[in-house]
Design a protein around this motif. Structure first.
Motif, PDB file in Angstrom:
ATOM      1  N   PHE A 108     -19.437  22.789  -2.593  1.00 15.68           N
ATOM      2  CA  PHE A 108     -20.337  23.849  -3.023  1.00 15.68           C
ATOM      3  C   PHE A 108     -21.625  23.260  -3.607  1.00 15.68           C
ATOM      4  N   ILE A 109     -21.493  22.263  -4.463  1.00 16.47           N
ATOM      5  CA  ILE A 109     -22.679  21.608  -5.032  1.00 16.47           C
ATOM      6  C   ILE A 109     -23.495  20.934  -3.932  1.00 16.47           C
ATOM      7  N   GLY A 110     -22.826  20.400  -2.920  1.00 11.77           N
ATOM      8  CA  GLY A 110     -23.533  19.820  -1.775  1.00 11.77           C
ATOM      9  C   GLY A 110     -24.437  20.835  -1.096  1.00 11.77           C
ATOM     10  N   ILE A 111     -23.956  22.060  -0.944  1.00  8.58           N
ATOM     11  CA  ILE A 111     -24.765  23.128  -0.352  1.00  8.58           C
ATOM     12  C   ILE A 111     -25.971  23.426  -1.245  1.00  8.58           C
ATOM     13  N   LEU A 112     -25.739  23.538  -2.542  1.00  8.31           N
ATOM     14  CA  LEU A 112     -26.829  23.827  -3.474  1.00  8.31           C
ATOM     15  C   LEU A 112     -27.916  22.754  -3.393  1.00  8.31           C
ATOM     16  N   LYS A 113     -27.489  21.506  -3.317  1.00 10.81           N
ATOM     17  CA  LYS A 113     -28.461  20.409  -3.230  1.00 10.81           C
ATOM     18  C   LYS A 113     -29.178  20.417  -1.881  1.00 10.81           C
ATOM     19  N   GLU A 114     -28.436  20.636  -0.811  1.00 14.20           N
ATOM     20  CA  GLU A 114     -29.034  20.626   0.523  1.00 14.20           C
ATOM     21  C   GLU A 114     -30.134  21.676   0.669  1.00 14.20           C
ATOM     22  N   TYR A 115     -29.927  22.846   0.066  1.00 19.15           N
ATOM     23  CA  TYR A 115     -30.894  23.927   0.186  1.00 19.15           C
ATOM     24  C   TYR A 115     -31.818  24.042  -1.034  1.00 19.15           C
ATOM     25  N   SER A 116     -31.789  23.032  -1.900  1.00 19.58           N
ATOM     26  CA  SER A 116     -32.652  22.993  -3.093  1.00 19.58           C
ATOM     27  C   SER A 116     -32.543  24.267  -3.921  1.00 19.58           C
ATOM     28  N   ILE A 117     -31.312  24.669  -4.164  1.00 18.72           N
ATOM     29  CA  ILE A 117     -31.058  25.863  -4.963  1.00 18.72           C
ATOM     30  C   ILE A 117     -30.790  25.420  -6.400  1.00 18.72           C
ATOM     31  N   PRO A 118     -31.614  25.884  -7.332  1.00 26.11           N
ATOM     32  CA  PRO A 118     -31.425  25.473  -8.719  1.00 26.11           C
ATOM     33  C   PRO A 118     -30.120  26.034  -9.285  1.00 26.11           C
ATOM     34  N   TYR A 119     -29.435  25.216 -10.055  1.00 24.14           N
ATOM     35  CA  TYR A 119     -28.165  25.617 -10.645  1.00 24.14           C
ATOM     36  C   TYR A 119     -27.948  24.809 -11.908  1.00 24.14           C
ATOM     37  N   HIS A 120     -26.977  25.243 -12.703  1.00 27.42           N
ATOM     38  CA  HIS A 120     -26.518  24.396 -13.795  1.00 27.42           C
ATOM     39  C   HIS A 120     -25.022  24.609 -13.968  1.00 27.42           C
ATOM     40  N   CYS A 121     -24.378  23.541 -14.405  1.00 31.21           N
ATOM     41  CA  CYS A 121     -22.934  23.565 -14.617  1.00 31.21           C
ATOM     42  C   CYS A 121     -22.647  23.719 -16.098  1.00 31.21           C
ATOM     43  N   SER A 122     -21.637  24.505 -16.392  1.00 24.15           N
ATOM     44  CA  SER A 122     -21.177  24.671 -17.762  1.00 24.15           C
ATOM     45  C   SER A 122     -19.672  24.848 -17.699  1.00 24.15           C
ATOM     46  N   SER A 123     -18.970  23.962 -18.389  1.00 21.23           N
ATOM     47  CA  SER A 123     -17.503  23.932 -18.329  1.00 21.23           C
ATOM     48  C   SER A 123     -17.083  23.790 -16.878  1.00 21.23           C
ATOM     49  N   ASP A 124     -16.349  24.755 -16.371  1.00 23.04           N
ATOM     50  CA  ASP A 124     -15.846  24.680 -15.001  1.00 23.04           C
ATOM     51  C   ASP A 124     -16.513  25.719 -14.095  1.00 23.04           C
ATOM     52  N   SER A 125     -17.735  26.111 -14.466  1.00 25.31           N
ATOM     53  CA  SER A 125     -18.471  27.111 -13.696  1.00 25.31           C
ATOM     54  C   SER A 125     -19.841  26.580 -13.291  1.00 25.31           C
ATOM     55  N   ILE A 126     -20.358  27.152 -12.228  1.00 19.88           N
ATOM     56  CA  ILE A 126     -21.698  26.821 -11.750  1.00 19.88           C
ATOM     57  C   ILE A 126     -22.512  28.110 -11.792  1.00 19.88           C
ATOM     58  N   TYR A 127     -23.638  28.056 -12.484  1.00 22.11           N
ATOM     59  CA  TYR A 127     -24.501  29.220 -12.630  1.00 22.11           C
ATOM     60  C   TYR A 127     -25.705  29.106 -11.700  1.00 22.11           C
ATOM     61  N   ILE A 128     -25.995  30.213 -11.023  1.00 23.55           N
ATOM     62  CA  ILE A 128     -27.174  30.310 -10.170  1.00 23.55           C
ATOM     63  C   ILE A 128     -27.912  31.565 -10.631  1.00 23.55           C
ATOM     64  N   TYR A 129     -29.167  31.382 -11.009  1.00 24.15           N
ATOM     65  CA  TYR A 129     -29.942  32.484 -11.559  1.00 24.15           C
ATOM     66  C   TYR A 129     -30.900  33.065 -10.532  1.00 24.15           C
ATOM     67  N   GLY A 130     -30.847  34.383 -10.396  1.00 24.06           N
ATOM     68  CA  GLY A 130     -31.846  35.090  -9.618  1.00 24.06           C
ATOM     69  C   GLY A 130     -33.091  35.269 -10.475  1.00 24.06           C
ATOM     70  N   TYR A 131     -32.865  35.528 -11.761  1.00 27.37           N
ATOM     71  CA  TYR A 131     -33.936  35.692 -12.740  1.00 27.37           C
ATOM     72  C   TYR A 131     -33.510  35.005 -14.029  1.00 27.37           C
ATOM     73  N   THR A 132     -34.489  34.628 -14.816  1.00 26.98           N
ATOM     74  CA  THR A 132     -34.204  34.078 -16.129  1.00 26.98           C
ATOM     75  C   THR A 132     -35.238  34.612 -17.103  1.00 26.98           C
ATOM     76  N   ALA A 133     -34.881  34.644 -18.369  1.00 27.72           N
ATOM     77  CA  ALA A 133     -35.805  35.110 -19.398  1.00 27.72           C
ATOM     78  C   ALA A 133     -36.868  34.055 -19.642  1.00 27.72           C
ATOM     79  N   GLN A 134     -38.092  34.482 -19.841  1.00 26.36           N
ATOM     80  CA  GLN A 134     -39.169  33.559 -20.166  1.00 26.36           C
ATOM     81  C   GLN A 134     -38.953  33.053 -21.583  1.00 26.36           C
ATOM     82  N   THR A 135     -39.285  31.805 -21.797  1.00 29.03           N
ATOM     83  CA  THR A 135     -39.143  31.239 -23.135  1.00 29.03           C
ATOM     84  C   THR A 135     -40.479  30.724 -23.617  1.00 29.03           C
ATOM     85  N   ASP A 136     -40.664  30.778 -24.927  1.00 29.51           N
ATOM     86  CA  ASP A 136     -41.878  30.214 -25.527  1.00 29.51           C
ATOM     87  C   ASP A 136     -41.739  28.714 -25.620  1.00 29.51           C
ATOM     88  N   LYS A 137     -42.828  28.010 -25.422  1.00 34.11           N
ATOM     89  CA  LYS A 137     -42.793  26.551 -25.477  1.00 34.11           C
ATOM     90  C   LYS A 137     -43.418  26.068 -26.754  1.00 34.11           C
TER      91      LYS A 137
END
Length: 137
Positions: A108-137
């Motif tokens: 599954f991670i191979g597919i994400l990398k092959e298609y340059s799909i941003p993701y992050h892993c947390s515990s035993d899950s992989i998160y893929i965001y359609g949208y994310t909240a804007q943050t102040d820098k």
């Protein structure tokens, strides 16, 4: 509600909540197609949609026996705020034998990398965001 009005309602909620788009229709379609064609099974996922407060399914803390609905469960793409994928599945072998866990995380991670799909892993899950909240820098 017709499709155009529903999309307008989603886009209005995205604007009001000041969400930033991470994925687009092309990226979601590439991911969907690759998952359905390459993997031995479509991994189960939990989804959060823009217009819905709760997640579906509500509970998703342990491995499950079912597969994910990578067709209708992701449609329409513009409504998916995020998905949490657990690329594992429990397969019952028999009454006297412990269930087997089939893990396709690497594939599954191979597919994400092959298609340059941003993701992050947390515990035993992989998160893929359609949208994310804007943050102040």
């Amino acid at each position: 509600m017709d499709r155009d009005r529903y999309k307008a309602k989603v886009m209005n909620a995205v604007k009001e909540r000041q969400l930033t788009s991470i994925m687009n229709k092309t990226k979601w379609k590439e991911l969907q197609t690759a998952v359905l064609k390459i993997l031995p099974f479509p991994p189960p996922f939990q989804a959060k949609y823009v217009l819905v407060e709760s997640t579906s399914p509500n509970e998703f803390e342990e491995d499950v026996w079912y597969v994910g609905d990578w067709v209708e469960g992701l449609m329409p793409f513009y409504d998916v705020e995020w998905i949490r994928v657990r690329p594992r599945r429990i397969v019952n072998i028999g009454r006297l034998i412990s269930p087997e866990v089939i893990d396709i995380t690497e594939e599954f991670i191979g597919i994400l990398k092959e298609y340059s799909i941003p993701y992050h892993c947390s515990s035993d899950s992989i998160y893929i965001y359609g949208y994310t909240a804007q943050t102040d820098k």
